[in-house]
Design an enzyme around this catalytic site. Structure first.
Site, PDB file in Angstrom:
ATOM      1  N   ASP A  62      42.906  38.041 -75.190  1.00 29.16           N
ATOM      2  CA  ASP A  62      43.929  39.041 -75.511  1.00 29.16           C
ATOM      3  C   ASP A  62      44.934  38.438 -76.500  1.00 29.16           C
ATOM      4  O   ASP A  62      45.781  37.641 -76.104  1.00 29.16           O
ATOM      5  CB  ASP A  62      44.655  39.471 -74.223  1.00 29.16           C
ATOM      6  CG  ASP A  62      45.714  40.519 -74.504  1.00 29.16           C
ATOM      7  OD1 ASP A  62      45.353  41.710 -74.602  1.00 29.16           O
ATOM      8  OD2 ASP A  62      46.902  40.160 -74.647  1.00 29.16           O
ATOM      9  N   TYR A  67      52.373  37.064 -81.299  1.00 28.76           N
ATOM     10  CA  TYR A  67      52.361  35.814 -80.527  1.00 28.76           C
ATOM     11  C   TYR A  67      52.404  34.593 -81.454  1.00 28.76           C
ATOM     12  O   TYR A  67      52.580  33.455 -80.999  1.00 28.76           O
ATOM     13  CB  TYR A  67      51.147  35.730 -79.587  1.00 28.76           C
ATOM     14  CG  TYR A  67      51.061  36.862 -78.573  1.00 28.76           C
ATOM     15  CD1 TYR A  67      52.177  37.612 -78.236  1.00 28.76           C
ATOM     16  CD2 TYR A  67      49.856  37.188 -77.965  1.00 28.76           C
ATOM     17  CE1 TYR A  67      52.092  38.666 -77.330  1.00 28.76           C
ATOM     18  CE2 TYR A  67      49.763  38.230 -77.045  1.00 28.76           C
ATOM     19  CZ  TYR A  67      50.880  38.969 -76.746  1.00 28.76           C
ATOM     20  OH  TYR A  67      50.791  40.001 -75.847  1.00 28.76           O
ATOM     21  N   LYS A  95      46.788  43.199 -81.579  1.00 26.97           N
ATOM     22  CA  LYS A  95      47.760  44.300 -81.438  1.00 26.97           C
ATOM     23  C   LYS A  95      48.623  44.433 -82.681  1.00 26.97           C
ATOM     24  O   LYS A  95      48.994  43.430 -83.300  1.00 26.97           O
ATOM     25  CB  LYS A  95      48.674  44.050 -80.228  1.00 26.97           C
ATOM     26  CG  LYS A  95      47.938  43.671 -78.959  1.00 26.97           C
ATOM     27  CD  LYS A  95      48.838  43.591 -77.750  1.00 26.97           C
ATOM     28  CE  LYS A  95      48.126  42.958 -76.573  1.00 26.97           C
ATOM     29  NZ  LYS A  95      48.181  41.487 -76.550  1.00 26.97           N
ATOM     30  N   HIS A 126      51.014  47.915 -79.966  1.00 28.88           N
ATOM     31  CA  HIS A 126      51.622  47.027 -78.961  1.00 28.88           C
ATOM     32  C   HIS A 126      52.704  47.736 -78.137  1.00 28.88           C
ATOM     33  O   HIS A 126      52.769  47.607 -76.908  1.00 28.88           O
ATOM     34  CB  HIS A 126      52.196  45.799 -79.692  1.00 28.88           C
ATOM     35  CG  HIS A 126      52.270  44.570 -78.866  1.00 28.88           C
ATOM     36  ND1 HIS A 126      52.073  43.309 -79.373  1.00 28.88           N
ATOM     37  CD2 HIS A 126      52.535  44.388 -77.556  1.00 28.88           C
ATOM     38  CE1 HIS A 126      52.203  42.414 -78.411  1.00 28.88           C
ATOM     39  NE2 HIS A 126      52.490  43.040 -77.297  1.00 28.88           N
TER      40      HIS A 126
HETATM   41  N1  NAP Z   1      50.875  44.337 -74.121  1.00 26.01           N
HETATM   42  C1  NAP Z   1      52.015  43.748 -73.883  1.00 26.01           C
HETATM   43  O1  NAP Z   1      53.103  44.243 -74.217  1.00 26.01           O
HETATM   44  C2  NAP Z   1      52.029  42.419 -73.171  1.00 26.01           C
HETATM   45  C3  NAP Z   1      53.215  41.980 -72.574  1.00 26.01           C
HETATM   46  C4  NAP Z   1      53.209  40.754 -71.907  1.00 26.01           C
HETATM   47  C5  NAP Z   1      52.034  40.008 -71.839  1.00 26.01           C
HETATM   48  N2  NAP Z   1      50.890  40.453 -72.451  1.00 26.01           N
HETATM   49  C6  NAP Z   1      49.614  39.669 -72.381  1.00 26.01           C
HETATM   50  O2  NAP Z   1      49.371  39.356 -71.020  1.00 26.01           O
HETATM   51  C7  NAP Z   1      49.154  37.952 -70.884  1.00 26.01           C
HETATM   52  C8  NAP Z   1      49.550  37.489 -69.489  1.00 26.01           C
HETATM   53  O3  NAP Z   1      50.910  37.686 -69.219  1.00 26.01           O
HETATM   54  P1  NAP Z   1      51.927  36.468 -69.088  1.00 26.01           P
HETATM   55  O4  NAP Z   1      51.443  35.345 -69.912  1.00 26.01           O
HETATM   56  O5  NAP Z   1      53.284  36.969 -69.368  1.00 26.01           O
HETATM   57  O6  NAP Z   1      51.943  36.124 -67.534  1.00 26.01           O
HETATM   58  P2  NAP Z   1      50.910  35.718 -66.375  1.00 26.01           P
HETATM   59  O7  NAP Z   1      49.536  35.673 -66.887  1.00 26.01           O
HETATM   60  O8  NAP Z   1      51.234  36.598 -65.229  1.00 26.01           O
HETATM   61  O9  NAP Z   1      51.420  34.257 -65.986  1.00 26.01           O
HETATM   62  C9  NAP Z   1      51.130  33.142 -66.774  1.00 26.01           C
HETATM   63  C10 NAP Z   1      51.747  31.916 -66.099  1.00 26.01           C
HETATM   64  O10 NAP Z   1      51.129  31.697 -64.848  1.00 26.01           O
HETATM   65  C11 NAP Z   1      50.704  30.333 -64.734  1.00 26.01           C
HETATM   66  N3  NAP Z   1      49.409  30.323 -64.057  1.00 26.01           N
HETATM   67  C12 NAP Z   1      48.276  30.944 -64.470  1.00 26.01           C
HETATM   68  N4  NAP Z   1      47.270  30.743 -63.596  1.00 26.01           N
HETATM   69  C13 NAP Z   1      47.766  29.962 -62.620  1.00 26.01           C
HETATM   70  C14 NAP Z   1      47.200  29.396 -61.444  1.00 26.01           C
HETATM   71  N5  NAP Z   1      45.921  29.632 -61.101  1.00 26.01           N
HETATM   72  N6  NAP Z   1      48.002  28.612 -60.670  1.00 26.01           N
HETATM   73  C15 NAP Z   1      49.285  28.388 -61.002  1.00 26.01           C
HETATM   74  N7  NAP Z   1      49.876  28.899 -62.098  1.00 26.01           N
HETATM   75  C16 NAP Z   1      49.125  29.678 -62.907  1.00 26.01           C
HETATM   76  C17 NAP Z   1      50.578  29.832 -66.152  1.00 26.01           C
HETATM   77  O11 NAP Z   1      50.846  28.440 -66.175  1.00 26.01           O
HETATM   78  P3  NAP Z   1      49.727  27.374 -66.679  1.00 26.01           P
HETATM   79  O12 NAP Z   1      49.580  27.600 -68.150  1.00 26.01           O
HETATM   80  O13 NAP Z   1      50.386  26.068 -66.352  1.00 26.01           O
HETATM   81  O14 NAP Z   1      48.469  27.618 -65.906  1.00 26.01           O
HETATM   82  C18 NAP Z   1      51.656  30.618 -66.875  1.00 26.01           C
HETATM   83  O15 NAP Z   1      52.904  29.989 -66.798  1.00 26.01           O
HETATM   84  C19 NAP Z   1      49.978  37.364 -72.040  1.00 26.01           C
HETATM   85  O16 NAP Z   1      49.637  36.034 -72.333  1.00 26.01           O
HETATM   86  C20 NAP Z   1      49.640  38.336 -73.137  1.00 26.01           C
HETATM   87  O17 NAP Z   1      48.348  38.059 -73.679  1.00 26.01           O
HETATM   88  C21 NAP Z   1      50.869  41.659 -73.085  1.00 26.01           C
END
Ligand code: NAP
Length: 340
Positions: A62, A67, A95, A126
Site C-alpha cells: 500500500d 509518503y 494514491k 487519498h
Molecule cells: N488511506 C489513508 O488515508 C491512510 C491513512 C493512514 C494509514 N494508511 C496506510 O495504512 C498503513 C498502516 O497504518 P499505520 O502505519 O498508521 O498503523 P498500523 O499498521 O496500525 O501500526 C504500525 C505500527 O505498529 C507496529 N507493529 C506492526 N506489527 C507489529 C507487531 N506484530 N508487533 C508489535 N508492533 C507491531 C509497527 O512497528 P514496527 O515497524 O516496529 O513493527 C508500527 O509502529 C500505513 O502505513 C499506510 O500505508 C492509509
C-alpha cells in the site's frame, strides 16, 4: 513473539494467504504491507522492509505519493521482480494526493515512474478534500483555499481516474476516507465504480455501518491503522485516543494464542472480511504468519466485536475548511454531507 519460533524466518507461501475477489474478478491478497513511515522511519528503511516482506511472502503493498518514499520502494519492487517474482503476482496500490485532484493523469504517471511500474493494480483518491498543506504540518494548520466536499468537483477527478483505467495505467480505482452519503453519490454517478474504500479499521474503530455499506455495494474495505497505529506522528494523537493492543480482551486472546496483541488485530481484520495493511519494519513476518492457521474462534470474534469504542485516530483536522469547526464535520456523522 511468534508461535512458530523455530521457524521465524521461513517464508510463508503466498498461496496460503486468502484473497479478496473484487467486482472485476481480480484477486487481491487479504493482507498488505503499509508503507507510511510516520515521519519516524526513513524511506530507505521502508524500502528495505518492502524487500524483506516480499521475501517472506507479502505480495500486496500500500503506497502513496505523499509518503515520500515511492522512488525508494520502486527500486525494491524492481529488485523483487529481478529476483523472480512476476509483476502479475504483485498487488501495488498508490494514491492521488489532495493538491493533485486537477492533475490526475500526470500525477499517476509520476507515481508509476517512481515505482518503476507499467501499471498499478489500484489507484485511490487519498482524501475527498482537495487542499494543500505541507507534509508534517501541525493539525491546527489550515489551507487558505481549503474546500469542503463538492461532489461535482470530486466527479471531475473521478472521470480522470476512470480514464486511467481506460488508458491501461491502472487496473482498479478506489476511494479513501469516504462516508456513506459521499459514497452513495459516487456510486450513483460513477461509470467505473470504486473497487475498494480504504478506511480506518481496528478493534477500537470498527465502523460497522460503513463497513457493511461498502461490502453490500460490492466494494472491498481496506483497513488502515489495523493495529491502532502505535507509531503515528505526535500531531495525530489526542488525549481521548485508545490503543487496541492494550485492550484487556485483545491482550487475553493474544496470551491464549501465544502471539503479540498486534497479530490478534490482524487475524481479526482478515477473519472479519476487511483487508488490513499493517505497517511494519520489524514484525512484518509475524503479521503475515498470523493470518495462516490458528484462527480466532467464533467466541473470540464476538468478544472483539464487543470492544468497539468508536475511537477514530486519524481525524483529518487539517482538512477542515472553516474556523471553529470540529473534526467530526469531515465525517458526516449526522448521515448527511456536512454543508459548505
Ligand atoms: N488511506 C489513508 O488515508 C491512510 C491513512 C493512514 C494509514 N494508511 C496506510 O495504512 C498503513 C498502516 O497504518 P499505520 O502505519 O498508521 O498503523 P498500523 O499498521 O496500525 O501500526 C504500525 C505500527 O505498529 C507496529 N507493529 C506492526 N506489527 C507489529 C507487531 N506484530 N508487533 C508489535 N508492533 C507491531 C509497527 O512497528 P514496527 O515497524 O516496529 O513493527 C508500527 O509502529 C500505513 O502505513 C499506510 O500505508 C492509509
Amino acid at each position: 513473539m511468534d508461535k512458530a519460533s523455530g521457524d521465524e524466518l521461513a517464508p510463508i507461501d503466498p498461496a496460503a494467504i486468502s484473497q479478496r475477489k473484487l467486482f472485476t474478478g481480480a484477486a487481491m491478497p487479504a493482507v498488505g504491507l503499509g508503507t507510511f513511515g510516520s515521519d519516524r522511519v526513513t524511506p530507505a528503511q521502508v524500502a528495505e522492509a518492502v524487500k524483506g516482506a516480499a521475501a517472506v511472502g507479502y505480495r500486496h503493498f500500500d503506497c502513496a505519493s505523499v509518503y515520500g518514499n515511492e522512488a525508494e520502494i520502486g527500486a525494491s519492487l524492481e529488485a523483487i521482480q529481478a529476483g523472480g517474482i512476476k509483476r502479475e503476482e504483485l498487488w501495488v496500490t498508490s494514491k492521488l494526493w489532495n493538491d493533485k485532484h486537477n492533475d490526475v493523469i500526470a500525477t499517476c504517471r509520476k507515481s508509476l515512474a517512481s515505482l518503476r511500474l507499467q501499471y498499478l493494480d489500484l489507484y485511490l483518491v487519498h482524501w475527498p478534500f482537495p487542499n494543500f498543506h505541507p507534509p508534517g504540518c501541525n493539525v491546527t494548520a489550515r489551507s487558505a483555499d481549503a474546500k469542503p466536499y463538492i461532489h461535482e468537483d470530486y466527479m471531475k477527478t473521478w472521470r480522470k481516474m476512470e480514464e486511467l483505467v481506460n488508458l491501461g495505467l491502472v487496473r482498479h480505482i478506489g476511494t479513501s476516507n469516504m462516508t456513506i452519503p459521499k459514497l452513495k453519490l459516487v456510486l450513483r454517478d460513477a461509470r467505473i465504480k470504486p473497487a475498494v474504500n480504504e478506511m480506518e479499521l481496528h478493534p477500537h474503530f470498527q465502523q460497522p455501518e460503513l463497513f457493511n455499506f461498502v461490502m453490500e455495494n460490492g466494494m472491498q474495505p481496506i483497513g488502515y491503522c489495523p493495529i491502532g497505529s502505535p507509531g503515528r506522528p505526535e500531531r495525530d494523537r489526542t488525549a481521548e485516543d485508545t490503543a487496541p493492543t492494550q485492550d484487556p480482551v485483545i491482550v487475553e486472546i493474544a496470551r491464549r494464542h501465544g502471539i503479540h496483541p498486534a497479530v490478534v488485530c490482524i487475524k481479526w481484520a482478515v477473519q472479519r472480511g476487511q483487508t488490513p495493511i499493517p505497517f511494519s519494519i520489524h514484525n512484518y513476518r509475524a503479521n503475515l504468519a498470523g493470518v495462516v492457521g490458528d484462527p480466532l474462534t467464533d467466541e473470540e470474534m464476538r468478544e472483539i466485536a464487543a470492544i468497539d469504542r468508536n475511537c477514530r485516530l486519524i481525524k483529518g483536522q487539517v482538512f477542515l475548511w472553516k474556523d471553529g469547526q470540529s473534526w467530526e464535520a469531515l465525517w458526516d456523522v449526522d448521515g448527511e454531507i456536512t454543508p459548505p
